[in-house]
Design a protein around this motif. Structure first.
Motif, PDB file in Angstrom:
ATOM      1  N   PRO A  22       0.899  -1.200   0.010  1.00 40.53           N
ATOM      2  CA  PRO A  22       0.094  -0.046   0.060  1.00 40.53           C
ATOM      3  C   PRO A  22       1.023   1.218   0.035  1.00 40.53           C
ATOM      4  O   PRO A  22       2.074   1.119   0.370  1.00 40.53           O
ATOM      5  N   ASP A  23       0.136   2.179  -0.312  1.00 43.71           N
ATOM      6  CA  ASP A  23       0.860   3.588  -0.521  1.00 43.71           C
ATOM      7  C   ASP A  23       0.730   4.388   0.692  1.00 43.71           C
ATOM      8  O   ASP A  23      -0.437   4.531   1.361  1.00 43.71           O
ATOM      9  N   VAL A  24       2.007   4.716   1.436  1.00 44.94           N
ATOM     10  CA  VAL A  24       1.693   5.654   2.525  1.00 44.94           C
ATOM     11  C   VAL A  24       2.244   6.819   2.524  1.00 44.94           C
ATOM     12  O   VAL A  24       3.415   6.873   1.387  1.00 44.94           O
ATOM     13  N   ARG A  25       1.823   8.034   2.888  1.00 47.92           N
ATOM     14  CA  ARG A  25       2.072   9.535   2.215  1.00 47.92           C
ATOM     15  C   ARG A  25       1.736  10.324   3.211  1.00 47.92           C
ATOM     16  O   ARG A  25       1.096  10.462   4.051  1.00 47.92           O
ATOM     17  N   VAL A  97       6.029  13.336   1.054  1.00 45.45           N
ATOM     18  CA  VAL A  97       6.716  12.421   1.325  1.00 45.45           C
ATOM     19  C   VAL A  97       6.008  10.924   1.189  1.00 45.45           C
ATOM     20  O   VAL A  97       4.819  10.863   1.627  1.00 45.45           O
ATOM     21  N   ASP A  98       6.561   9.949   0.168  1.00 46.19           N
ATOM     22  CA  ASP A  98       5.886   8.855   0.084  1.00 46.19           C
ATOM     23  C   ASP A  98       6.761   7.712   0.395  1.00 46.19           C
ATOM     24  O   ASP A  98       7.868   7.564   0.194  1.00 46.19           O
ATOM     25  N   ASP A 133      -3.090   4.257   1.889  1.00 47.20           N
ATOM     26  CA  ASP A 133      -3.988   4.229   0.834  1.00 47.20           C
ATOM     27  C   ASP A 133      -3.679   2.725   0.264  1.00 47.20           C
ATOM     28  O   ASP A 133      -2.729   2.269   0.237  1.00 47.20           O
ATOM     29  N   PRO A 134      -4.750   1.884  -0.065  1.00 45.76           N
ATOM     30  CA  PRO A 134      -4.551   0.781  -0.799  1.00 45.76           C
ATOM     31  C   PRO A 134      -3.693   1.114  -1.953  1.00 45.76           C
ATOM     32  O   PRO A 134      -3.876   1.941  -2.707  1.00 45.76           O
ATOM     33  N   GLU A 135      -2.907  -0.130  -2.213  1.00 48.03           N
ATOM     34  CA  GLU A 135      -2.093  -0.209  -3.286  1.00 48.03           C
ATOM     35  C   GLU A 135      -2.890   0.287  -4.738  1.00 48.03           C
ATOM     36  O   GLU A 135      -3.833  -0.487  -4.993  1.00 48.03           O
ATOM     37  N   GLY A 136      -2.584   1.254  -5.227  1.00 48.76           N
ATOM     38  CA  GLY A 136      -3.376   1.678  -6.740  1.00 48.76           C
ATOM     39  C   GLY A 136      -4.594   2.345  -6.400  1.00 48.76           C
ATOM     40  O   GLY A 136      -5.111   2.761  -7.334  1.00 48.76           O
ATOM     41  N   ASP A 137      -4.826   2.796  -5.077  1.00 52.38           N
ATOM     42  CA  ASP A 137      -6.096   3.556  -4.860  1.00 52.38           C
ATOM     43  C   ASP A 137      -5.802   4.725  -4.064  1.00 52.38           C
ATOM     44  O   ASP A 137      -6.234   5.230  -3.328  1.00 52.38           O
ATOM     45  N   TYR A 138      -4.909   5.523  -4.977  1.00 53.57           N
ATOM     46  CA  TYR A 138      -4.346   6.768  -4.322  1.00 53.57           C
ATOM     47  C   TYR A 138      -5.674   7.783  -3.959  1.00 53.57           C
ATOM     48  O   TYR A 138      -6.585   7.923  -4.719  1.00 53.57           O
ATOM     49  N   GLY A 139      -5.502   8.331  -2.707  1.00 52.84           N
ATOM     50  CA  GLY A 139      -6.580   9.502  -2.506  1.00 52.84           C
ATOM     51  C   GLY A 139      -7.702   8.778  -1.691  1.00 52.84           C
ATOM     52  O   GLY A 139      -8.571   9.472  -1.434  1.00 52.84           O
TER      53      GLY A 139
END
Length: 161
Positions: A22-25, A97-98, A133-139
Motif C-alpha cells: 500500500p501507499d503511505v504518504r 513524502v511517500d 491508501d490501498p495499493e493503486g487506490d491513491y486518495g
C-alpha cells in the motif's frame, strides 16, 4: 495502549484486499519535511540504505536528492524501524513524502504496533497527517496518523469477512 487493535483492522493488512505494497504518504510536504524525515531516521538509529539504481550511497541531504535531473533514476531509501519491517521511501516529488510498506511483514498486533509507532514518529516530527491508501487506490486512505488526536486512527470502515 495500542492505537489500533489487530482484530478491528486486520482486513486493511490483507495483501489480497489491499495489495501487498500500500501507499503511505504525507501530503502537502516540502523539501524541509523530507529532510526532517532523513534526520529522524538518523536520530532514531533505524537501519537504512540509500540507493540510486544499483549504487548504494551515503544518505544525502534532501535538497540534493530532490533537485536531481528529471530523467535521473528515482532514488530510494530503505528504512527498517525493526529488523523484519521495511519501509521504502521514494523521492518522486518534494511536495509529498511517500513510501511503501509490505503488508506481509505487518501481521498481528505486535507488528501493527510497530507500524503505528513508525507513522506516529513521522507525523509528530512533521506535524502532518501520514496516510495509508490501498495499493493503486491513491486518495482513499483507510488509516493514518491524525495530528490532533496524536495517534493512528481509522479513516475507512473495516470490511467484514
Amino acid at each position: 495502549m495500542a492505537d489500533l487493535l489487530w482484530d478491528d483492522v486486520s482486513c486493511f493488512f490483507d495483501p489480497d484486499l489491499m495489495g501487498s505494497l500500500p501507499d503511505v504518504r504525507v501530503p502537502d510536504a516540502s523539501v524541509k519535511d523530507w529532510q526532517a524525515v532523513l534526520d529522524l531516521v538518523s536520530e532514531r538509529g533505524w537501519t537504512c540504505q540509500y540507493s540510486e539504481g544499483e549504487m548504494v550511497l551515503p544518505v544525502p541531504r534532501a535538497e540534493a536528492v530532490l533537485s536531481r535531473l528529471a530523467d535521473a533514476e528515482c532514488p530510494d531509501l530503505r528504512v527498517w524501524p525493526i529488523a523484519d519491517v521495511l519501509a521504502i521511501f521514494r523521492f518522486h516529488a518534494d511536495d509529498e513524502v511517500d513510501f511503501d510498506i509490505d503488508l506481509r511483514e505487518l501481521q498481528g498486533q505486535e507488528r501493527l504496533d510497530v507500524f503505528c509507532g513508525f507513522l506516529r514518529e513521522i507525523g509528530r516530527r512533521l506535524g502532518k497527517p501520514v496516510l495509508m491508501d490501498p495499493e493503486g487506490d491513491y486518495g482513499h486512505p483507510v488509516l493514518g496518523f491524525d495530528v490532533e488526536a496524536d495517534r493512528v486512527v481509522l479513516l475507512a470502515e473495516p470490511q467484514v469477512r
